[in-house]
Structures are given as C-alpha cells and as structure tokens.
Design an enzyme around this catalytic site. Structure first.
Site, PDB file in Angstrom:
ATOM      1  N   SER A  45     -22.407  14.067  17.897  1.00 55.61           N
ATOM      2  CA  SER A  45     -22.873  15.220  18.671  1.00 55.61           C
ATOM      3  C   SER A  45     -23.475  16.280  17.762  1.00 55.61           C
ATOM      4  O   SER A  45     -24.117  17.217  18.237  1.00 55.61           O
ATOM      5  CB  SER A  45     -21.723  15.827  19.479  1.00 55.61           C
ATOM      6  OG  SER A  45     -20.591  16.070  18.658  1.00 55.61           O
ATOM      7  N   ASP A  83     -17.822   9.170  13.746  1.00 53.21           N
ATOM      8  CA  ASP A  83     -18.662   8.383  14.644  1.00 53.21           C
ATOM      9  C   ASP A  83     -19.600   7.477  13.866  1.00 53.21           C
ATOM     10  O   ASP A  83     -20.186   7.892  12.852  1.00 53.21           O
ATOM     11  CB  ASP A  83     -19.530   9.316  15.504  1.00 53.21           C
ATOM     12  CG  ASP A  83     -18.911   9.621  16.846  1.00 53.21           C
ATOM     13  OD1 ASP A  83     -18.056   8.846  17.304  1.00 53.21           O
ATOM     14  OD2 ASP A  83     -19.291  10.639  17.448  1.00 53.21           O
ATOM     15  N   LYS A 113     -15.338   5.653  15.005  1.00 54.31           N
ATOM     16  CA  LYS A 113     -15.396   5.608  16.467  1.00 54.31           C
ATOM     17  C   LYS A 113     -16.694   4.951  16.902  1.00 54.31           C
ATOM     18  O   LYS A 113     -17.761   5.250  16.347  1.00 54.31           O
ATOM     19  CB  LYS A 113     -15.313   7.004  17.087  1.00 54.31           C
ATOM     20  CG  LYS A 113     -15.339   6.980  18.635  1.00 54.31           C
ATOM     21  CD  LYS A 113     -14.995   8.338  19.232  1.00 54.31           C
ATOM     22  CE  LYS A 113     -16.119   9.325  19.121  1.00 54.31           C
ATOM     23  NZ  LYS A 113     -17.326   8.935  19.926  1.00 54.31           N
ATOM     24  N   GLU A 115     -18.870   3.402  20.581  1.00 54.36           N
ATOM     25  CA  GLU A 115     -18.975   3.577  22.029  1.00 54.36           C
ATOM     26  C   GLU A 115     -19.096   2.245  22.755  1.00 54.36           C
ATOM     27  O   GLU A 115     -19.657   1.280  22.233  1.00 54.36           O
ATOM     28  CB  GLU A 115     -20.197   4.449  22.359  1.00 54.36           C
ATOM     29  CG  GLU A 115     -20.111   5.866  21.815  1.00 54.36           C
ATOM     30  CD  GLU A 115     -21.304   6.718  22.212  1.00 54.36           C
ATOM     31  OE1 GLU A 115     -21.350   7.888  21.786  1.00 54.36           O
ATOM     32  OE2 GLU A 115     -22.196   6.228  22.957  1.00 54.36           O
ATOM     33  N   GLU A 183     -14.691  10.261  28.419  1.00 51.24           N
ATOM     34  CA  GLU A 183     -15.558  11.425  28.590  1.00 51.24           C
ATOM     35  C   GLU A 183     -16.172  11.490  29.983  1.00 51.24           C
ATOM     36  O   GLU A 183     -16.763  10.529  30.466  1.00 51.24           O
ATOM     37  CB  GLU A 183     -16.679  11.418  27.540  1.00 51.24           C
ATOM     38  CG  GLU A 183     -17.591  12.632  27.630  1.00 51.24           C
ATOM     39  CD  GLU A 183     -18.538  12.760  26.452  1.00 51.24           C
ATOM     40  OE1 GLU A 183     -19.381  13.685  26.472  1.00 51.24           O
ATOM     41  OE2 GLU A 183     -18.449  11.940  25.510  1.00 51.24           O
TER      42      GLU A 183
END
Length: 265
Positions: A45, A83, A113, A115, A183
C-alpha cells in the site's frame, strides 16, 4: 528472539487480540518499536500512501525490500511481515520462492504476505513453509486484483462469494499460512471465517470478531484529511498538527523570530 508463535499463536484465538500496524519508514518504525503493538506490516500500500499512485500495482520487489530494510532498522524488536508485490510471485512457483527468499535474506523480515486463495497460491504457501518461510495470507479485497474487482469494493457479499472466500480461507490455513488478512468483507463473514480456521485472522474492514486488526499508521494518525473509508478510525489528526507546525515555522522564519539565541552557536 522474534517468534511467529509468540504473536500469531493459534492458542490465543478468542483470548487475546492481535494489533498490527502498517509502516513504511525508519522514523515511524522507531516510534512503533517503543510501543506494545504486536507486529508491523510493510505493505505494498506504500504505492498509494507513500508514492501517490492510484493502486499498489506499480510497486516493485526492490522497492518493497528498500522500505522493509528501513523499517527493520527502526524496529529491531518487532515481528515484521513484508508484502510481496504484484507479479513477484504470481508468474510461477519458482518466482514466488525466489522473491520470498530474496525478501527474507535482504531485509531480515520475519515473514512475507501474499494475496489470494487459489490452488496455485496454496501450493506456494505450502512450499514456502517447507523451506522455512512463514506466509501470511490475504483474502477479501486483495488490492493487487483491483482491476478484476472493478475498484476498491466490498467482497464476499452473497452466498456464492462468501462460500468461495470461506473455502479459500480454509485451504490457505490448511496449506500452512500462519495468519491471514481479511479485508473489506461483511462482519458476519469475518466472524464465520475466524471461527472456521486455525490461523488467526487480521481484519481491516472485516468486523470486530477477527482475531486481530490492522491499520496503516498514516491513516490512523490522520495524515490525509480527505481519506475516510468506513473501516478507518482516526486516532489523531496529524494533518492539522503538521500543517499548524509548518505554518508556525514559516511565520517565525519570515519574522526573524527563528532562529534565536537558543538555536544559534
């Protein structure tokens, strides 16, 4: 020694909530190191919060490594998750292993991490665990898939979508993910997932029944006055504080009040 089980222990589910803060730089990480926050996430992010892009997609692995190294220097005592950015792991299992290994080797982070919850992602999670790389999953609104979703929208609405997400969460947990971010999903689904899997869940816009919560430090500090999604609670108003401080500095420079004798050699 930093230990994943000390922070994300399945035995703590339902007993002790986990606090995670997203951070991108040394100065803020140094402050976080002085707090009791459980873990720091260096999120992609940063592409939006730090770089000013409209999505996380432009962020590179090298940029994530750069920021994670800075955060580690500021917070040597914290459990840090980094991430893996867009296309650093989705292209092949081998690429995922290389990217995760590079991140761990060069940054001294404690975990990575990734996704999604597809069969491919679950296979990658299992392999990474086998070679000693802890993996945090991420389901619901996965920002690297923002164009597929048609924007930053709530996920898991409706029976078909919620069932799919639950199955992916169970698969990720079974594959060895030590935790997962949920999320922007309905609170009821966040509760259901949290109760159905062993891995602790970390919510952001996923309701109060997740095993922990994560917010971006800049967001919870209120650095952006215009950013106010429903899931965000601002615990400070740093936008006004910084604006006022710079305004006072500007006026004192113009008037000659600063620097005075106390600030001169």
């Amino acid at each position: 020694m930093r230990n994943v089980l000390k922070v994300f222990s399945p035995e703590k589910k339902g007993k002790e909530k986990i606090s995670v803060v997203t951070c991108y730089d040394y100065s803020f990480a140094k402050i976080l190191n002085e707090t009791e926050v459980d873990s720091i996430l260096v999120g992609d992010s940063l592409g939006m919060v730090f770089q000013g892009n409209t999505s996380t997609l432009p962020v590179t692995l090298e940029e994530m490594i750069y920021h994670t190294k800075a955060v580690r220097r500021g917070a040597p005592e914290k459990f840090i998750v980094a991430d893996l950015p867009f296309l650093s792991y989705q292209t092949s299992i081998e690429d995922g292993i290389r990217s995760a290994g590079k991140m761990m080797k060069e940054t001294d982070c404690d975990a990575v991490k990734i996704e999604g919850g597809s069969d491919f992602i679950c296979e990658l999670v299992a392999i990474l665990k086998q070679i000693g790389i802890p993996v945090m999953g991420h389901l619901g609104l996965t920002p690297q898939s923002v164009h597929v979703f048609g924007g930053h929208k709530i996920q898991g609405k409706g029976e078909e979508s919620s069932t799919k997400l639950l199955k992916e969460a169970e698969a990720l947990s079974s594959s060895g993910a030590f935790s997962m971010v949920l999320e922007m999903i309905p609170a009821e689904l966040g509760k259901k997932v949290s109760e159905s899997i062993v891995a602790p869940t970390i919510g952001i816009g996923a309701g109060p029944d997740c095993d922990g919560q994560v917010l971006v430090l800049n967001d919870l500090l209120g650095t952006d006055a215009s950013f106010q999604p429903k899931f965000l609670k601002k615990f400070s108003n740093l936008h006004s504080i910084v604006k006022d401080a710079v305004g006072n500095y500007h006026r004192e420079v113009k008037s000659g009040e600063f620097p005075g004798k106390d600030h001169s050699f």
